[in-house]
Scaffold this active site. Sequence first.
Site, short mmCIF file in Angstrom:
data_model
loop_
_atom_site.label_atom_id
_atom_site.label_comp_id
_atom_site.label_asym_id
_atom_site.label_seq_id
_atom_site.Cartn_x
_atom_site.Cartn_y
_atom_site.Cartn_z
N SER A 39 0.85 -1.20 0.00
CA SER A 39 0.00 0.00 0.00
C SER A 39 0.88 1.24 0.00
O SER A 39 2.04 1.20 0.42
CB SER A 39 -0.86 0.01 1.26
OG SER A 39 -1.54 1.24 1.40
N TYR A 67 -1.71 -1.21 10.65
CA TYR A 67 -1.89 -1.37 9.20
C TYR A 67 -0.71 -0.78 8.44
O TYR A 67 -0.08 -1.46 7.62
CB TYR A 67 -3.21 -0.73 8.74
CG TYR A 67 -3.45 -0.92 7.26
CD1 TYR A 67 -3.83 -2.17 6.76
CD2 TYR A 67 -3.26 0.12 6.35
CE1 TYR A 67 -4.03 -2.37 5.40
CE2 TYR A 67 -3.45 -0.07 4.99
CZ TYR A 67 -3.83 -1.31 4.52
OH TYR A 67 -4.02 -1.52 3.17
N1 LIG Z 1 -8.79 -0.78 -1.06
C1 LIG Z 1 -7.80 0.04 -0.83
O1 LIG Z 1 -8.00 1.29 -0.77
C2 LIG Z 1 -6.40 -0.50 -0.64
C3 LIG Z 1 -5.36 0.42 -0.63
C4 LIG Z 1 -4.06 -0.04 -0.47
C5 LIG Z 1 -3.82 -1.39 -0.32
N2 LIG Z 1 -4.85 -2.27 -0.32
C6 LIG Z 1 -4.54 -3.70 -0.14
O2 LIG Z 1 -5.11 -4.46 -1.18
C7 LIG Z 1 -5.31 -5.79 -0.73
C8 LIG Z 1 -6.70 -6.26 -1.15
O3 LIG Z 1 -7.69 -5.52 -0.45
P1 LIG Z 1 -9.02 -5.00 -1.14
O4 LIG Z 1 -8.96 -3.55 -1.22
O5 LIG Z 1 -9.27 -5.78 -2.38
O6 LIG Z 1 -10.10 -5.33 0.02
P2 LIG Z 1 -11.10 -6.54 0.23
O7 LIG Z 1 -12.16 -6.52 -0.81
O8 LIG Z 1 -11.51 -6.46 1.65
O9 LIG Z 1 -10.23 -7.85 -0.05
C9 LIG Z 1 -9.42 -8.42 0.93
C10 LIG Z 1 -9.16 -9.86 0.52
O10 LIG Z 1 -8.26 -10.44 1.48
C11 LIG Z 1 -8.82 -11.65 1.92
N3 LIG Z 1 -8.40 -11.91 3.30
C12 LIG Z 1 -8.48 -11.09 4.38
N4 LIG Z 1 -8.05 -11.71 5.48
C13 LIG Z 1 -7.67 -12.96 5.07
C14 LIG Z 1 -7.16 -14.09 5.75
N5 LIG Z 1 -6.93 -14.10 7.07
N6 LIG Z 1 -6.88 -15.20 5.03
C15 LIG Z 1 -7.11 -15.23 3.68
N7 LIG Z 1 -7.60 -14.20 2.99
C16 LIG Z 1 -7.89 -13.08 3.68
C17 LIG Z 1 -10.32 -11.47 1.84
O11 LIG Z 1 -10.95 -12.72 1.71
P3 LIG Z 1 -11.76 -13.46 2.87
O12 LIG Z 1 -12.34 -12.43 3.78
O13 LIG Z 1 -12.78 -14.25 2.10
O14 LIG Z 1 -10.75 -14.34 3.53
C18 LIG Z 1 -10.43 -10.70 0.53
O15 LIG Z 1 -10.44 -11.58 -0.56
C19 LIG Z 1 -5.12 -5.77 0.79
O16 LIG Z 1 -3.86 -6.34 1.09
C20 LIG Z 1 -5.13 -4.29 1.13
O17 LIG Z 1 -4.36 -3.99 2.26
C21 LIG Z 1 -6.15 -1.86 -0.48
#
Ligand SMILES: NC(=O)c1ccc[n+]([C@@H]2O[C@H](COP(=O)([O-])OP(=O)(O)OC[C@H]3O[C@@H](n4cnc5c(N)ncnc54)[C@H](OP(=O)(O)O)[C@@H]3O)[C@@H](O)[C@H]2O)c1
Length: 238
Positions: free
Chosen positions: A132, A145
């Site tokens: 991130s 985080y």
């Molecule tokens: N959205 C943003 O603004 C943003 C910005 C910077 C970085 N990111 C990063 O992008 C990545 C994806 O996030 P997203 O934005 O797509 O949000 P999201 O829709 O909440 O997706 C998170 C994913 O991680 C999985 N996950 C969470 N905890 C887990 C665990 N203990 N074991 C296995 N899988 C797990 C969830 O699946 P389950 O709950 O089904 O396990 C889900 O598929 C993350 O690493 C996040 O930190 C996001």
Amino acid sequence: MKKAIVIGASSGIGRELAKILSENGYVVGVMARRLHLLEELSDEIKSKSFLQEIDAADTHTAMETLANFITEMGGADLIVISAGTGDINNDLSWQLENKTIRTNVIGFAALANVAIHHFIEKGSGHLVGISSIAALRGGGESPAYNASKAFESNYMEGLRQKIRRLRLPITITDIKPGFVQTAMAKGEGIFWAASANKAAKQIYNAIKRKRTRAYITRRWRLIAWLLKIIPARVYERL
Ligand SMILES: NC(=O)c1ccc[n+]([C@@H]2O[C@H](COP(=O)([O-])OP(=O)(O)OC[C@H]3O[C@@H](n4cnc5c(N)ncnc54)[C@H](OP(=O)(O)O)[C@@H]3O)[C@@H](O)[C@H]2O)c1
């Protein structure tokens, strides 16, 4: 056909990326905890796909599960760790900090470890971690985080240096998104939020180009530059 595993594919960025990879000829393996969402995704993906439940925070089981999944798929050329968690934690609840550290730090390193060992054994491969922009500085709304994302970026840099010494064609890409419209984008002050599909398209391009790191969307390079130059005494007052 190339084979890709996306960990954290049940929603958000990982889900969109899994679809784009399948549209571009990859056999895709999708992993996360919410099996029903993986099943829905698998139905949406027209080409051959594999799915497996995994809890990244349960390190011991997660490593074994990923290793077995790689074997079931007959190997993997690309492994994307999109699984991650994060909460606004104004009360500094240890429960939330602990969950974040177990998933984004210990879980991330454990899964990356399995992926890298597989690629070394195979002699090639591509690991992608979604860290991130938050990796660049501390974060008062959610200290664990930002620190966990800094760990992910730093860990990938270390792995890259290690791999270079082995002189193997293994690529490690650190994806640093700004805001993306998913369940993860929480709190006030969200701006320049890209759709998950747009973010995934740019991530796919970074994968194709075997980039070392990429800001998603590209304009977040500007924020990254600002974050890097703001002196600590000013940053801590923001
Ligand atoms: N959205 C943003 O603004 C943003 C910005 C910077 C970085 N990111 C990063 O992008 C990545 C994806 O996030 P997203 O934005 O797509 O949000 P999201 O829709 O909440 O997706 C998170 C994913 O991680 C999985 N996950 C969470 N905890 C887990 C665990 N203990 N074991 C296995 N899988 C797990 C969830 O699946 P389950 O709950 O089904 O396990 C889900 O598929 C993350 O690493 C996040 O930190 C996001």
